[in-house]
Design an enzyme around this catalytic site. Structure first.
Site, PDB file in Angstrom:
ATOM      1  N   GLU A 209       0.835  -1.196   0.000  1.00 52.67           N
ATOM      2  CA  GLU A 209       0.000   0.000   0.000  1.00 52.67           C
ATOM      3  C   GLU A 209       0.873   1.252   0.000  1.00 52.67           C
ATOM      4  OE1 GLU A 209      -2.182  -1.203   3.491  1.00 52.67           O
ATOM      5  OE2 GLU A 209      -1.018   0.086   4.811  1.00 52.67           O
ATOM      6  N   HIS A 247      -4.005   2.728   8.582  1.00 50.51           N
ATOM      7  CA  HIS A 247      -2.713   2.243   9.065  1.00 50.51           C
ATOM      8  C   HIS A 247      -1.790   3.410   9.396  1.00 50.51           C
ATOM      9  CE1 HIS A 247      -3.048  -1.953   6.999  1.00 50.51           C
ATOM     10  NE2 HIS A 247      -3.557  -1.965   8.215  1.00 50.51           N
TER      11      HIS A 247
END
Lengths: 296, 372, 372, 296
Positions: A209, A247
């Protein structure tokens, strides 16, 4: 051992007295994992679901010769729990919790290294070697035994990816959730090295990501002459810059953090990068086909 | 949590790093409190970077100019952010600007000292040297000395940098900072160092052992727009976006993946909204409440791939929420993961449609949103 | 530097240890600011120990009683110290008082956690358990757990103690505390812990990396009587005593040895005054200035056994000082150590007597002091 | 080696460019100590008084095979200087400075132990083995070669004591200034153990004071069946309680801190305790006489 865990792994569940711990105990046993002990610190508990429960990790490991642990404790006490686990003889330590301070993550990483242990996490569903053992809480039915090694920064994405692979008959050797935190126990570079050395893994799928440097570590690996064929999916192309996407590490600060830059670096290193979830399986299949070709 | 320059400098001073004697003001009329000499620097206190290039640092030669500049700066915006305060400091003559930072080397999983012999706005064009040492106890003055030697010929300055680096490390561990950046750090004519700017980022995860950090996080959340403040208070991770598809999801990865897929379909998500930190009836209810109240949201995609979250329980919760819900915005569901057989059976029994794939659900929700 | 209870508690709270919600007042009329329930505890804020037994903690059932007690406490003295402030806190019902401290184990050269399952005023009659672990990184929850197990049967409390001990360690390293003592730490009915008292001692040597500590040391020095404040400002180590012999010395050991020898001769030193931290003309001049101004001092013993301090230079300095000095108080000299031959030659040349032994010098100064 | 240093010790002086460093270099050389290097950090200096000067400790030790150091740097940088010295290969490190934070003292003590090194100090004049070598700034003429090992918490008191001993013809094997700080590099227990193991030492003289626990460590040693005869002087009997007497550790808090309690404990352990400075030599002589008696 396949990668880190297998049928011989002897697992402790810390926090087994909680609802999640109890569920996890049943779930791991159902998968065939040897759950040899539970730990319920501060509680006077002898047994949960047929599993012997101990008041601390050291006693649990000493009494049961356990060598792996999944620890369901809040971040506030995780630092000490992981240190205890390292020194009690656990060689694989899964810490699924989130919110571990970076400073503590740095320290436990150093402690694990000093004790020859590996920490999976924080902020991870754990690790699974389909058909062999599971040390985590991923949904078992999504996984199928096979020869594709999978690494993921995101838990939920790893379930989705494994479900798609399994639906297509693409089995996995080991699926490692390295977690979404900036400082990890096992990071992408180390996870790739483990899969590289694993004879049961033919090719690698990396689920990455935005933010952080893990994707560049994967690209460095893939650029090696002897690298196993590697596929990848990098999510977050639609994320705006400067915003943390859940995150702790998932934020586009500089250009290098962006999905585009990471995809470019991976492609440059001959990684088969899927454009989106829909093309994930074909990217994985292409890596496996390359592997089959190389083995001829 | 990024501290303002002023807050960061107070921390530097607290831990033995010299800073200029400054004055913090929040209104132009407080300018008269400045009792120091002129010229001065007057600096907008904002969290966004590139302040200098955006005109957020001005030089005033006298009191009347200072007042005008204070008025100007307080009406400006920097990346959409209005300065809440201004910092006035003496304009300090100096010969050299250097760059010194302590931050996290995510590749090595530890701390790193970054040094560049030329700091200031031009630092981005420099190739700094780095001393990555891992845990705090692994910091060694000698190792840093050897790394500095090739780029910093002034031996006495080198020793001061090493002493400062040690203090930055002490500061970072004491307050759980993940970045302490001084740019520029200036060299005075007597060889002493002075921090002209400060960028300190504290680790929000460490709030449990720092009441001040915990309080600062609460305060900053209250400053957010209402919807964001609600989400944060309910322990939902939310980022507001420009689109029309409300997204209620679980797990940062799948939330981003769904956003990307919506974008691939030519639409745009209205938000990143990850309920995985609070996968409870209260958490999901709040998520719907926020999106239902937002006119920008035309349709909602409810997407969960549960691991620790048991989706059969989520399905029951969702059914309860939808029954009581007044909003007419269409809701498209896709759930999979732990408990999916029970979830499917339940949903069928109550007439809820669970889309078999994320693709199918996204196509549906995009269609519905565009037809509203 | 010993913090007051209030200051200590603020530190505990800052690092995640719960304390009662209190109110600090410095004048009785500020009592009306107390908005909490009754009964309350009202506690004198003093540095000296044994405050509880000395009546420094009172219980007030209502506002008028609280006012009376505030007036009383502010006029009391505790080991000669008047409270500068009072702390009002709710009177909290609890079942257990325990004792928890982090301090320095000087034998092992490291940190030690001390725990007693019965805290409060009776703690001195207990044999606490100790976990001595050395450097902060050596702290292990499991090791403490094993030490607590035999004395603390409540497992859940044991785990809370371990968590608190970890926080005390974090606090101690972050602020350079050498003692963090909580007595009593009370156990509430829900099992949570609350610090009812706090004794924190910070390491003054670490002031270079803590601006607040450095400022607190300066402030506390200013509060000292004039002579002490002067000595401390001049970097002389001084303790004021009851006697009549002014003692200017070098090195803590020889200063104490001279004090002891004076006592053996039936006299008493007026002070411990060690110039070894500032063995310069300015330092010695200041020492004379302080003692000359003090009527209690009848005669002065100047005693230096120099190692790093070259006594030939000290002799020259001393000669200069004595030449300019107006006081008629007799001065007896005994010097030895590095540079003694040059020193002796110089002193002879200017007519100063250097006594060959400390005994001879002490006998002489005691005689002179008693004959004044 | 006698204790810690001897004629073969190869000494570095850190801070050799300062006035004190320059004096110390001449003084040590005059005593016959092998001063092989100087360190002047941040300065471009090649040589002081015939001694090669290096920009850092590691280079100095590598180039000159030095194994001992005396480091004249302020407390603010002492922590790093001592760590550097430990890891550069110095086995004996004298740190005379005062004002080292306790936390730093704890850390350098641990670092020395990990590197097999010994730190003398902080707040010490150093160590001298009369007639062999000197690593400190005590006045040389006060010392005489002999067989009495001396340990002192106070520098100035150790000069006075040695001067008296020397005047009486009582020579010293090694005189160790352990310093007046609460956390020391070498503490009394460790210093006693070194003298105990030293074949050149027949008896021990301990110079202690109020506060701290070092005196009790000496008493524990002296109570051992095989202990060398031990004499002691404990100063501070006239010090009022609750006041720090110069040294960071020299304060009577509890009864155990008092001179009377310490003297009682030492006497209980058969230590010959001098009542005052005047009776110091006779106490030392008595210990040496016991030693001579035992050796028959």
């Amino acid at each position: 051992m396949s990668v880190l865990i297998d049928k011989n792994s002897r697992v402790v569940i810390q926090g087994i007295a909680g609802n999640f711990g109890k569920f996890s105990a049943r779930d791991l046993k159902a998968y065939g994992t040897q759950v040899v002990a539970g730990v319920a610190q501060g509680k006077n508990l002898k047994e949960v679901d047929g599993i012997a429960v101990f008041p601390d990790i050291r006693t649990a490991c000493r009494e049961t010769k356990a060598d792996a642990i999944i620890t369901y404790v809040p971040a506030i006490v995780a630092f000490d729990a992981i240190l205890d686990a390292c020194e009690a003889g656990c060689k694989v330590i899964v810490y699924p919790g989130d919110g571990l301070p970076v400073q503590d993550a740095i320290e436990v990483r150093a402690a694990a290294s000093a004790n020859g242990a590996v920490i999976i996490g924080p902020n991870t569903p754990g690790i699974i070697s389909p058909g062999k053992a599971k040390l985590g809480f991923m949904p078992s039915f999504c996984f199928l035994e096979g020869r594709l090694g999978v690494i993921s920064r995101s838990g939920s994405l790893s379930y989705e990816a494994a479900f798609r692979l399994t639906s297509q008959g693409i089995g996995q050797s080991t699926v490692i959730g390295i977690g979404g935190d900036p400082v990890k126990g096992l990071n992408a570079a180390e996870a790739v090295a483990l899969l590289h050395a694993d004879p049961d893994t033919d090719a690698i799928l990396y689920l990455g990501e935005i933010g952080g440097n893990d994707e560049y570590a994967v690209a460095r690996y893939a650029a090696q002459a002897d690298a196993k064929p590697t596929a990848a999916l990098i999510i977050g192309k639609s994320a705006p810059p400067g915003k943390k996407m859940g995150h702790a590490a998932a934020m586009v600060g500089s250009h290098a953090d962006s999905q585009a830059a990471k995809v470019a670096a991976l492609r440059q290193a001959n990684v088969t990068v899927a454009d989106n979830l829909a093309s994930l399986c074909s990217a994985a299949q292409s890596a496996l086909a390359q592997a089959a070709h190389l083995q001829k | 949590m990024l501290l303002t320059e002023y807050e960061g400098k107070q921390r530097l001073r607290e831990y033995g790093i010299a800073i200029p004697e400054g004055l913090l003001i929040s209104k132009p009329e407080q300018i008269h409190r400045w009792k120091g000499d002129f010229p001065v620097a007057i600096k907008a206190q904002v969290a966004s970077g590139g302040r200098g290039k955006a005109g957020g640092v001005l030089r005033a030669e006298n009191a009347s100019q200072l007042l005008t500049q204070a008025q100007t700066l307080l009406t400006m915006e920097f990346s959409g952010e209005k300065p809440r305060s201004l910092l006035v400091e003496p304009w300090i003559p100096h010969e050299r600007e250097i760059y010194l930072a302590l931050t996290i080397d995510v590749t090595a999983g530890g701390y790193v000292i970054v040094y560049s012999p030329q700091g200031g706005v031009e630092v981005e064009n420099q190739q700094p040297v780095q001393y990555s040492f891992g845990a705090p106890r692994a910091f060694r003055a000698q190792a840093l000395r050897e790394i500095l030697a090739p780029v910093e010929s002034d031996g006495s300055l080198r020793e001061r940098i090493i002493t400062f680096a040690r203090r930055l490390l002490y500061l970072a561990t004491a307050i759980d900072a993940i970045t302490v950046e001084i740019n520029p750090l200036i060299v005075l004519s007597n060889g002493h160092l002075l921090a002209l700017d400060a960028k300190i980022v504290r680790d929000e995860a460490a709030a449990f052992r720092h009441a001040d950090l915990s309080a600062a996080i609460k305060t900053s959340r209250k400053r957010e727009p209402r919807a964001m403040a609600q989400a944060l208070a309910g322990n939902l991770m939310m980022v507001w976006l420009e689109g029309e598809i409300g997204l209620i999801s679980g797990g940062a990865g799948m939330t981003m993946a769904a956003m990307d897929m919506i974008a691939d379909e030519g639409a745009q998500a209205a938000c990143f909204l990850d309920c995985s930190s609070n996968p409870t009836p209260a958490g999901y209810s709040l998520a719907f409440k926020i999106l239902d109240a937002e006119p920008q949201v035309k349709a909602i995609l409810f997407s969960i791939f549960g691991g620790g979250t048991h989706i059969d329980r989520v399905a029951r919760t969702l059914h309860d929420i939808l029954k009581k819900r007044r909003s007419k915005k269409p809701v498209v569901i896709r759930m999979n993961g732990t408990g999916r057989f029970e979830a499917d059976a339940f949903m069928q029994s109550v007439g809820l449609t669970n889309h078999p794939t994320l693709e199918a659900a996204v196509t549906e929700v995009v269609t519905l949103a565009s037809s509203v």
